[in-house]
Design a protein around this motif. Structure first.
Motif, short mmCIF file in Angstrom:
data_model
loop_
_atom_site.label_atom_id
_atom_site.label_comp_id
_atom_site.label_asym_id
_atom_site.label_seq_id
_atom_site.Cartn_x
_atom_site.Cartn_y
_atom_site.Cartn_z
N ARG A 1 18.60 -30.94 -37.10
CA ARG A 1 19.92 -31.57 -37.46
C ARG A 1 20.15 -32.78 -36.70
NH1 ARG A 1 24.13 -26.91 -38.26
NH2 ARG A 1 24.87 -28.51 -39.13
N LEU A 2 19.30 -33.21 -35.70
CA LEU A 2 19.56 -34.49 -34.89
C LEU A 2 18.82 -35.53 -35.01
CD1 LEU A 2 19.93 -33.08 -31.17
CD2 LEU A 2 21.52 -33.62 -32.66
N GLY A 3 19.47 -36.72 -35.28
CA GLY A 3 18.44 -37.73 -35.11
C GLY A 3 18.65 -38.68 -33.79
N VAL A 4 17.86 -39.20 -33.15
CA VAL A 4 17.98 -39.75 -31.84
C VAL A 4 17.34 -41.13 -31.72
CG1 VAL A 4 18.00 -39.32 -29.29
CG2 VAL A 4 18.06 -37.47 -30.60
N VAL A 5 18.16 -42.29 -31.12
CA VAL A 5 17.46 -43.43 -31.05
C VAL A 5 17.92 -43.80 -29.61
CG1 VAL A 5 17.38 -45.85 -31.84
CG2 VAL A 5 17.62 -43.98 -33.43
N PHE A 6 16.83 -44.21 -28.77
CA PHE A 6 16.91 -44.71 -27.67
C PHE A 6 16.43 -46.11 -27.60
CE2 PHE A 6 16.65 -40.53 -26.37
CZ PHE A 6 17.86 -40.35 -25.46
N GLN B 1 10.43 -44.37 -30.65
CA GLN B 1 10.02 -43.01 -31.08
C GLN B 1 8.84 -43.22 -32.06
OE1 GLN B 1 11.42 -40.14 -33.49
NE2 GLN B 1 13.09 -41.33 -34.55
N LEU B 2 8.44 -44.54 -32.48
CA LEU B 2 7.33 -44.68 -33.33
C LEU B 2 5.88 -44.73 -32.60
CD1 LEU B 2 9.22 -47.39 -35.56
CD2 LEU B 2 8.93 -44.88 -35.84
N TRP B 3 4.98 -44.60 -33.32
CA TRP B 3 3.73 -44.81 -32.65
C TRP B 3 3.24 -46.30 -32.56
CZ3 TRP B 3 5.44 -40.70 -34.83
CH2 TRP B 3 5.31 -39.47 -34.24
N TRP B 4 3.10 -46.85 -31.19
CA TRP B 4 2.97 -48.15 -30.85
C TRP B 4 1.83 -48.94 -31.68
CZ3 TRP B 4 6.67 -50.46 -29.36
CH2 TRP B 4 6.89 -51.53 -28.30
N ARG C 1 11.79 -53.61 -35.06
CA ARG C 1 11.50 -52.31 -34.54
C ARG C 1 12.68 -51.18 -34.48
NH1 ARG C 1 13.07 -49.17 -30.48
NH2 ARG C 1 12.72 -50.69 -28.78
N MET C 2 13.85 -51.95 -34.12
CA MET C 2 15.08 -50.94 -34.13
C MET C 2 15.47 -50.63 -35.43
SD MET C 2 16.77 -50.65 -31.24
CE MET C 2 17.29 -51.77 -30.39
N ARG C 3 15.16 -51.52 -36.57
CA ARG C 3 15.66 -50.85 -37.81
C ARG C 3 14.59 -49.82 -38.41
NH1 ARG C 3 14.95 -56.98 -39.37
NH2 ARG C 3 14.32 -56.23 -41.60
N ALA C 4 13.34 -50.11 -37.95
CA ALA C 4 12.34 -48.99 -38.14
C ALA C 4 12.63 -47.58 -37.31
CB ALA C 4 10.87 -49.30 -37.61
N ASP C 5 13.20 -47.88 -36.08
CA ASP C 5 13.22 -46.74 -35.51
C ASP C 5 14.63 -45.73 -36.09
OD1 ASP C 5 12.54 -45.45 -33.02
OD2 ASP C 5 12.10 -47.54 -32.36
N LEU C 6 15.81 -46.68 -36.50
CA LEU C 6 17.11 -45.99 -37.28
C LEU C 6 16.47 -45.10 -38.67
CD1 LEU C 6 19.57 -48.70 -36.76
CD2 LEU C 6 19.83 -46.41 -36.11
N ALA C 7 15.72 -45.89 -39.33
CA ALA C 7 15.30 -45.20 -40.36
C ALA C 7 14.35 -43.74 -40.09
CB ALA C 7 14.44 -46.28 -41.29
N ALA C 8 13.60 -44.12 -38.89
CA ALA C 8 12.82 -42.79 -38.65
C ALA C 8 13.84 -41.75 -38.05
CB ALA C 8 11.94 -43.34 -37.52
N ALA C 9 14.71 -42.19 -37.38
CA ALA C 9 15.55 -41.11 -36.88
C ALA C 9 16.38 -40.34 -37.99
CB ALA C 9 16.74 -41.58 -36.06
N LEU D 1 23.79 -38.21 -35.21
CA LEU D 1 23.09 -39.01 -34.79
C LEU D 1 23.54 -39.43 -33.23
CD1 LEU D 1 22.54 -41.44 -37.60
CD2 LEU D 1 20.79 -40.35 -36.46
N PHE D 2 22.31 -39.55 -32.18
CA PHE D 2 22.80 -39.98 -30.99
C PHE D 2 22.05 -41.27 -30.71
CE2 PHE D 2 22.77 -35.07 -29.69
CZ PHE D 2 24.23 -35.17 -29.95
N LEU D 3 22.78 -42.10 -30.57
CA LEU D 3 22.31 -43.58 -30.48
C LEU D 3 22.58 -44.37 -29.10
CD1 LEU D 3 23.85 -44.97 -33.96
CD2 LEU D 3 21.55 -43.65 -33.35
N ASP D 4 21.48 -44.26 -28.44
CA ASP D 4 21.65 -44.93 -27.25
C ASP D 4 21.17 -46.48 -27.13
OD1 ASP D 4 21.85 -45.16 -24.19
OD2 ASP D 4 20.59 -43.76 -23.72
#
Ligand SMILES: Nc1ncnc2c1ncn2[C@@H]1O[C@H](COP(=O)(O)OP(=O)(O)OP(=O)(O)O)[C@@H](O)[C@H]1O
Length: 330
Positions: free
Chosen positions: A96-101, A106-109, A160-168, A176-179
């Motif tokens: 139930r959580l999406g987290v973005v730091f 959190q994507l595979w480099w 990268r941030m757009r991809a991370d948000l979509a991934a979350a 959503l917890f967004l740091d």
């Protein structure tokens, strides 16, 4: 949706030894320092709220987010997300959580963006139809298509941030917890991210807790803001009342239609006199700029008073800069 009851977190770190062989001596040292990063925080966040969580460096923001998302265990106190405890019911809560730091992906480099989404879809057991439907939506909203096949390490920070948000968002979490999701981004990229966040809050009803050092993020997105200082909450309320409670002056510029007369006491602003509640800071042709504290006088009172000086033609208000407000809170 989120309930936090008196959470605390202390870190125990070895005291660093000085001098020769300091590394080895620190390793075997029995001397520790206790850092109380979070010292008893309680709050509730309702479904659909967009809450800013701000504070100076080292205040305890990331530590709180890590406890809320189950990455760290509180030293004491309790966290409940959607009726569940993120430690005891980790698997169910994670769904139930999406987290973005913002500082860490959190994507595979080394993999193309597409592959990271395939892996995440499998990890969260998102079925193929849902995955395609959501990807279609995010691709449109965040323009992922342009770098879909690019390895994550080659993305710009904004991409990268757009991809991370979509991934979350891929597993359709409620919360959503967004740091720091806008850290280091240029004006345009920040605007795109904010637009997306506003949309998922207002249209998709996501509950969002946002940590940021960018006060424009807070002003443009959050209805409520919590301020953490040295591990404790020092403010929890609306952005508007935070502004008002700090009591920085509002700048008001009025234009008079014809002749006007500024009563002498306002010009000779004496801090102790009642009139000092309005201070004239500039007179230019037909326009007069004053400073007034809206904690002491409401807008209507101010306008009424200015109306006594002459016939008003136009009025323009400029609230104190939010950065200045926050500077006072910190
Ligand atoms: N794993 C850890 N071990 C020891 N101390 C830690 C650890 N994590 C955080 N701290 C300390 O706890 C305090 C709070 O850190 P935290 O990262 O939560 O602050 P923050 O408000 O997120 O700061 P920033 O805005 O700089 O990111 C700091 O003094 C930090 O050094």
């Amino acid at each position: 949706m989120i309930e936090v009851q008196d959470i605390r977190k202390s870190f125990k770190t070895p005291v660093v030894k000085e001098g020769r062989f300091s590394g080895i001596r620190t390793l075997f040292s029995r001397e520790y320092r206790i850092k109380e990063a979070v010292r008893g925080i309680s709050f509730k966040v309702d479904r659909g709220e967009f809450v800013g969580y701000i504070g100076p460096n080292g205040a305890g923001k990331s530590t709180t987010i890590k406890m809320l998302s189950g990455i760290l265990h509180p030293s004491s106190g309790e966290v409940i997300i959607g009726g569940m405890n993120p430690h005891r019911e980790r698997r169910a809560v994670v769904k139930r959580l999406g987290v973005v730091f913002g500082q860490r992906s959190q994507l595979w480099w080394d993999l193309p963006v597409r592959d990271s989404f395939d892996i995440l879809a499998k990890m969260y057991a998102v079925d193929e139809a849902d995955k395609l439907q959501r990807l279609g939506q995010f691709t449109e909203l965040l323009d992922l298509q342009a770098f879909w096949e690019t390895p994550v390490r080659k993305l710009s920070l904004g991409q990268r941030m757009r991809a991370d948000l979509a991934a979350a968002m891929l597993h359709d979490p409620d919360v959503l917890f967004l740091d720091e999701p806008t850290i280091g981004l240029d004006v345009n990229a920040k605007r795109n991210i904010r637009h997306f966040l506003k949309l998922i809050n207002e249209e998709f009803g996501k509950t969002i807790l946002l940590t940021t050092h960018d006060m424009d993020d807070i002003e443009q997105l959050c209805s409520r803001v919590m301020v953490i200082n040295e591990g404790r909450l020092s403010y929890d309320g609306t952005v508007r009342s935070l502004r008002d409670s700090i009591g920085l002056p509002t700048l008001i510029t009025v234009t008079f239609r014809g002749p006007f007369q500024i009563p002498a006491p306002y010009l000779a602003a004496d801090e102790d006199s009642a009139q000092a509640r309005i201070r004239v800071t500039r007179v230019l042709d037909q326009s007069v700029t004053i400073e007034a504290n809206r904690r002491e006088m409401n807008t209507l009172e101010i306008v009424k008073e200015l109306g006594k000086w002459g016939e008003l033609d136009d009025i323009e208000m400029q609230d104190p800069d939010f950065e200045d407000v926050i500077h006072k809170v910190y």
